[in-house]
Structure formats: C-alpha cells, structure tokens
Scaffold this motif. Structure first.
Motif, PDB file in Angstrom:
ATOM      1  N   THR A 182     -78.234 -16.023  37.987  1.00 51.55           N
ATOM      2  CA  THR A 182     -79.206 -14.941  37.817  1.00 51.55           C
ATOM      3  C   THR A 182     -78.785 -14.032  36.665  1.00 51.55           C
ATOM      4  N   PHE A 183     -79.747 -13.687  35.808  1.00 53.78           N
ATOM      5  CA  PHE A 183     -79.582 -12.590  34.857  1.00 53.78           C
ATOM      6  C   PHE A 183     -80.634 -11.549  35.222  1.00 53.78           C
ATOM      7  N   SER A 184     -80.210 -10.365  35.622  1.00 54.97           N
ATOM      8  CA  SER A 184     -81.147  -9.368  36.123  1.00 54.97           C
ATOM      9  C   SER A 184     -80.799  -7.979  35.611  1.00 54.97           C
ATOM     10  N   GLY A 185     -81.839  -7.253  35.178  1.00 57.15           N
ATOM     11  CA  GLY A 185     -81.666  -5.853  34.814  1.00 57.15           C
ATOM     12  C   GLY A 185     -80.797  -5.613  33.599  1.00 57.15           C
ATOM     13  N   LEU A 186     -80.779  -6.552  32.655  1.00 56.50           N
ATOM     14  CA  LEU A 186     -79.936  -6.400  31.474  1.00 56.50           C
ATOM     15  C   LEU A 186     -80.715  -5.753  30.332  1.00 56.50           C
ATOM     16  N   LYS A 187     -79.991  -5.016  29.487  1.00 59.41           N
ATOM     17  CA  LYS A 187     -80.613  -4.379  28.325  1.00 59.41           C
ATOM     18  C   LYS A 187     -79.664  -4.456  27.138  1.00 59.41           C
ATOM     19  N   ASP A 188     -80.190  -4.890  26.002  1.00 62.44           N
ATOM     20  CA  ASP A 188     -79.419  -4.958  24.751  1.00 62.44           C
ATOM     21  C   ASP A 188     -78.149  -5.789  24.900  1.00 62.44           C
ATOM     22  N   GLU A 189     -78.239  -6.902  25.610  1.00 60.31           N
ATOM     23  CA  GLU A 189     -77.058  -7.744  25.823  1.00 60.31           C
ATOM     24  C   GLU A 189     -77.303  -9.166  25.320  1.00 60.31           C
ATOM     25  N   THR A 190     -76.200  -9.860  24.998  1.00 59.39           N
ATOM     26  CA  THR A 190     -76.237 -11.298  24.735  1.00 59.39           C
ATOM     27  C   THR A 190     -75.490 -11.990  25.869  1.00 59.39           C
ATOM     28  N   VAL A 191     -76.189 -12.865  26.595  1.00 59.03           N
ATOM     29  CA  VAL A 191     -75.591 -13.534  27.757  1.00 59.03           C
ATOM     30  C   VAL A 191     -75.973 -15.006  27.730  1.00 59.03           C
ATOM     31  N   GLY A 192     -75.237 -15.821  28.477  1.00 54.29           N
ATOM     32  CA  GLY A 192     -75.580 -17.240  28.511  1.00 54.29           C
ATOM     33  C   GLY A 192     -74.722 -18.018  29.472  1.00 54.29           C
ATOM     34  N   ARG A 193     -74.998 -19.311  29.527  1.00 49.11           N
ATOM     35  CA  ARG A 193     -74.225 -20.248  30.329  1.00 49.11           C
ATOM     36  C   ARG A 193     -73.902 -21.453  29.456  1.00 49.11           C
ATOM     37  N   LEU A 194     -72.638 -21.835  29.453  1.00 49.92           N
ATOM     38  CA  LEU A 194     -72.185 -22.971  28.656  1.00 49.92           C
ATOM     39  C   LEU A 194     -72.556 -24.295  29.318  1.00 49.92           C
ATOM     40  N   PRO A 195     -72.526 -25.405  28.574  1.00 44.78           N
ATOM     41  CA  PRO A 195     -72.778 -26.713  29.173  1.00 44.78           C
ATOM     42  C   PRO A 195     -71.867 -26.943  30.382  1.00 44.78           C
ATOM     43  N   GLY A 196     -72.471 -27.432  31.470  1.00 46.21           N
ATOM     44  CA  GLY A 196     -71.731 -27.716  32.694  1.00 46.21           C
ATOM     45  C   GLY A 196     -71.684 -26.578  33.684  1.00 46.21           C
ATOM     46  N   LYS A 197     -72.165 -25.384  33.311  1.00 46.23           N
ATOM     47  CA  LYS A 197     -72.041 -24.214  34.180  1.00 46.23           C
ATOM     48  C   LYS A 197     -73.245 -23.982  35.085  1.00 46.23           C
ATOM     49  N   VAL A 198     -74.349 -24.650  34.808  1.00 48.67           N
ATOM     50  CA  VAL A 198     -75.526 -24.534  35.683  1.00 48.67           C
ATOM     51  C   VAL A 198     -75.690 -25.813  36.502  1.00 48.67           C
ATOM     52  N   ALA A 199     -75.528 -26.941  35.846  1.00 48.82           N
ATOM     53  CA  ALA A 199     -75.427 -28.249  36.511  1.00 48.82           C
ATOM     54  C   ALA A 199     -76.545 -28.512  37.512  1.00 48.82           C
ATOM     55  N   GLY A 200     -77.780 -28.255  37.087  1.00 54.37           N
ATOM     56  CA  GLY A 200     -78.922 -28.648  37.908  1.00 54.37           C
ATOM     57  C   GLY A 200     -79.339 -27.663  38.975  1.00 54.37           C
ATOM     58  N   GLN A 201     -78.770 -26.471  38.997  1.00 49.48           N
ATOM     59  CA  GLN A 201     -79.174 -25.459  39.971  1.00 49.48           C
ATOM     60  C   GLN A 201     -80.435 -24.731  39.497  1.00 49.48           C
ATOM     61  N   GLN A 202     -81.045 -23.960  40.395  1.00 47.07           N
ATOM     62  CA  GLN A 202     -82.142 -23.076  40.014  1.00 47.07           C
ATOM     63  C   GLN A 202     -81.558 -21.864  39.289  1.00 47.07           C
ATOM     64  N   PHE A 203     -82.390 -21.242  38.431  1.00 49.03           N
ATOM     65  CA  PHE A 203     -81.923 -20.068  37.697  1.00 49.03           C
ATOM     66  C   PHE A 203     -83.043 -19.028  37.675  1.00 49.03           C
TER      67      PHE A 203
END
Length: 362
Positions: free
Chosen positions: A53-74
């Motif tokens: 989950t990414f929630s309530g963010l402002k003026d940010e750079t965020v992410g997930r690298l390969p292998g870190k989500v692995a088929g889950q819901q987002f």
C-alpha cells in the motif's frame, strides 16, 4: 490478502513410531512443558498489507523493486505530486484519489482501476484497464482486453514502451502476452453527445517526458530503458490512420523461437520504414485456419497443435513484397504464413483479426 491453505492429513505412523510419539506426546524435553503443534502455514511469512500500500503520500518518490510484490494485490490512494514505481508483477491494483502523480505499474495479472484521479501520467501493463470519475490521465498502455473509461474526461492514450531486464519474465508470471495490446481501442462507457472524452497521445510522445526515470538511489538500481526500439512490447500504430492502403499479414507458428522471430521481422521491416499496425497472439483450430489461410490452410493446420500463433500487420507501400523477401532471406527454414499479394493482403488482415477479436471476446 493472505493465502489460505487446507490442512493435510498426516501419514499413519508405524507401531514403534506411534509408541515413541505417545510416550513423548505434549512434552518439551525434560521440562515437561506443553509444546504447541506447528503447521506449515504457521511457518510462512505473514503478509502485511502495509507492504502493498502507498497511502497519503505527498511530494515523495516511492516504489517496489523486482521481486518485492510477487503477484500480490496493491493499493495506491490519496497521493499527491508523487512519483510511484511498481517494478514487479501484481494480481490487481487500485488507484484512488491521486492528484498530479507520475506512476509506473509493471504487469498486472487482473485489473487496474483508477478512481477519482486527476492530472496523472502513467505507464501501465494489465489484463483489464478501467477508469471512473477521472480527469486528465495520460497513459502509455498495454492492455490485453478493451480498455474502459467511465465518467472520465481528458483521457489520452499511447502505446506502452518500456524495458528493464526482469520485465519479460514478469509478463509471463502475470499471464500476459507481449503481442496482445489493444491500447488504442478505448470503450467509453458514458459517452456525451458531441464531445470526445478521450484521444491519442502524439506519435512523437516520449515516455520519459511523462514518467521520468526514478531519482531515488534504491530505484536507480533497475536498469530501465524508455527507448521505443528496446521496448518489451512492440510499439504499434493501433487505431491511428495508416500511412498506406497496403498492409501485409505475417503469421508465425508456435516453436522455440516464435517470439524472437516475430521481433526480428518487426525490426527488419521497421528499419526499412514500414510500420507495425497491430500484433496478436492467439490459439487457432483447424476450422479457423480454413477461414484465415484459405487455400493454403492444409499446409499450416499441423503446426497449430504446438500452441498459439503470433500475427503481425505491417503497413506501407510495397509491404507485401518486402515482407516476403525478408522472410525468404532471414527465415528460410521457418514456416511462416505471409500474404501473397497486395490484392489478397487486405482480406488476409481482415480475416485474421476478425477471427482473433471474436476469439478474445472483443
């Protein structure tokens, strides 16, 4: 979002094993303390929704690298002026109430749903794409089915063009074909008479001008290219006006090098100024072959049992002659269906894509 597993019955114990277990049942060594039984599902890593989950963010750079989500819901929600990168495959993604964000979403096995978002620029690959109550979204899209917009205005679409080394395998893990992309075939669920709620991005649009490469040290590790010629998805004209009234159909049959061969022909033809209009990967049966390949069907029917075919429509004056010449020179040992003449090519294209659209429920 967690996974649920049914309990498996333990195998029956032999006599001696049974006696040993009964003698020590419920004991933990010499202490005599009761020991709780452990099951395989107890040992699995617990899934924390906050990691997806990414929630309530402002003026940010965020992410997930390969292998870190692995088929889950987002879930992405309530973000403003953020740069968001999901460099992995996922099950589904919802994006709610985001404003002025730049978003990259790796392959999504199911649907991506934008709701109440405005002024966002995105690169998205998915099975299903839908927006509701959105305004001014600019999307470089790969979508296996017809994209749908609802109660949305100022929408602009271009063809997905992106590369990093893990992306091809992520497409496979998400069950998506790089050749099935209906990015420009938009269905407006709530059209307004006299108005057009969507259009296409300029042909000259460059992904990096819309969704820049990540600037954070962590995400820089992903070796990205936004060069259209390196894109994992072949860049197609889609619904844009064709430059010529001559197109050629080329169909590759399943084998070890089908994808590589199709990409090779695209590269050869586009380097000579011809344009790729559309691509498709689909399963064909014998009756489909008769409809599409007409009198030469019997030559290709035995090849259909090996798997789906990959079809390309290439456009430009002299496309048929050049395509046939290239296939003879480069793919001499490979069975390929290719239009015989300019006169028959238009019918070939219509026959194949009408069949493919029906097959895919378009």
């Amino acid at each position: 979002m967690g996974c649920f597993f049914s309990r498996r019955r333990k195998p029956a114990l032999g006599g001696q094993q049974q006696q040993q277990q009964q003698a020590g049942a419920g004991q933990d060594g010499a202490s005599g303390e009761q020991k709780a039984p452990q099951y395989s599902w107890d040992l699995r890593a617990k899934i924390d929704p906050k990691d997806y989950t990414f929630s309530g963010l402002k003026d940010e750079t965020v992410g997930r690298l390969p292998g870190k989500v692995a088929g889950q819901q987002f879930v992405i929600q309530d973000c403003e002026n953020c740069k968001i990168y999901i460099f992995d495959h996922s099950a589904t993604i919802t994006i709610d109430d985001c404003v002025n964000c730049q978003i990259f979403l790796g392959p999504i096995k199911g649907s991506v749903f934008f709701r109440d978002c405005k002024d966002c620029k995105c690169v998205v690959a998915c099975q299903q794409f839908r927006t509701r109550d959105c305004r001014k979204l600019e999307v470089f899209l790969c979508c296996a089915t017809q994209p749908i917009i609802e109660s949305s205005t100022g929408m602009k679409f271009g063809c997905f063009q992106y590369y990093y080394p893990e992306l091809a395998l992520q497409f496979k893990d998400a069950g998506l074909s790089i050749f099935n992309n209906t990015w420009s075939n938009i269905h407006d669920f709530t059209p307004v008479s006299g108005e057009n709620n969507w259009g296409l991005l300029p042909e000259t649009a460059v992904v990096q001008d819309y969704v820049p490469l990540p600037s954070s040290e962590e995400l820089k590790a992903v070796r990205i290219s936004t060069d259209a010629t390196k894109s994992i998805i072949p860049v197609t004209r889609g619904q844009r006006q064709k430059n010529s009234d001559e197109s050629c159909l080329a169909v590759f049959f399943a084998g070890d090098y089908t994808t590589a061969n199709a990409r090779k022909l695209i590269d050869e033809m586009t380097s000579k100024g011809f344009q790729l209009v559309q691509t498709k990967e689909v399963v064909m049966k014998a009756e489909d072959a008769h409809r599409v390949f007409q009198q030469s069907a019997s030559e290709f029917i035995p090849l259909l049992e090996k798997g789906p075919v990959v079809a390309l429509e290439l456009n430009g004056d002299g496309a048929v002659e050049q395509c046939r010449s290239t296939i003879n020179e480069v793919f001499s040992g490979t069975k390929v269906f290719v239009s015989e003449s300019k006169a028959s090519a238009s019918q070939d294209v219509d026959n194949f894509y009408n069949f493919a659209d029906m097959q895919m429920g378009m």
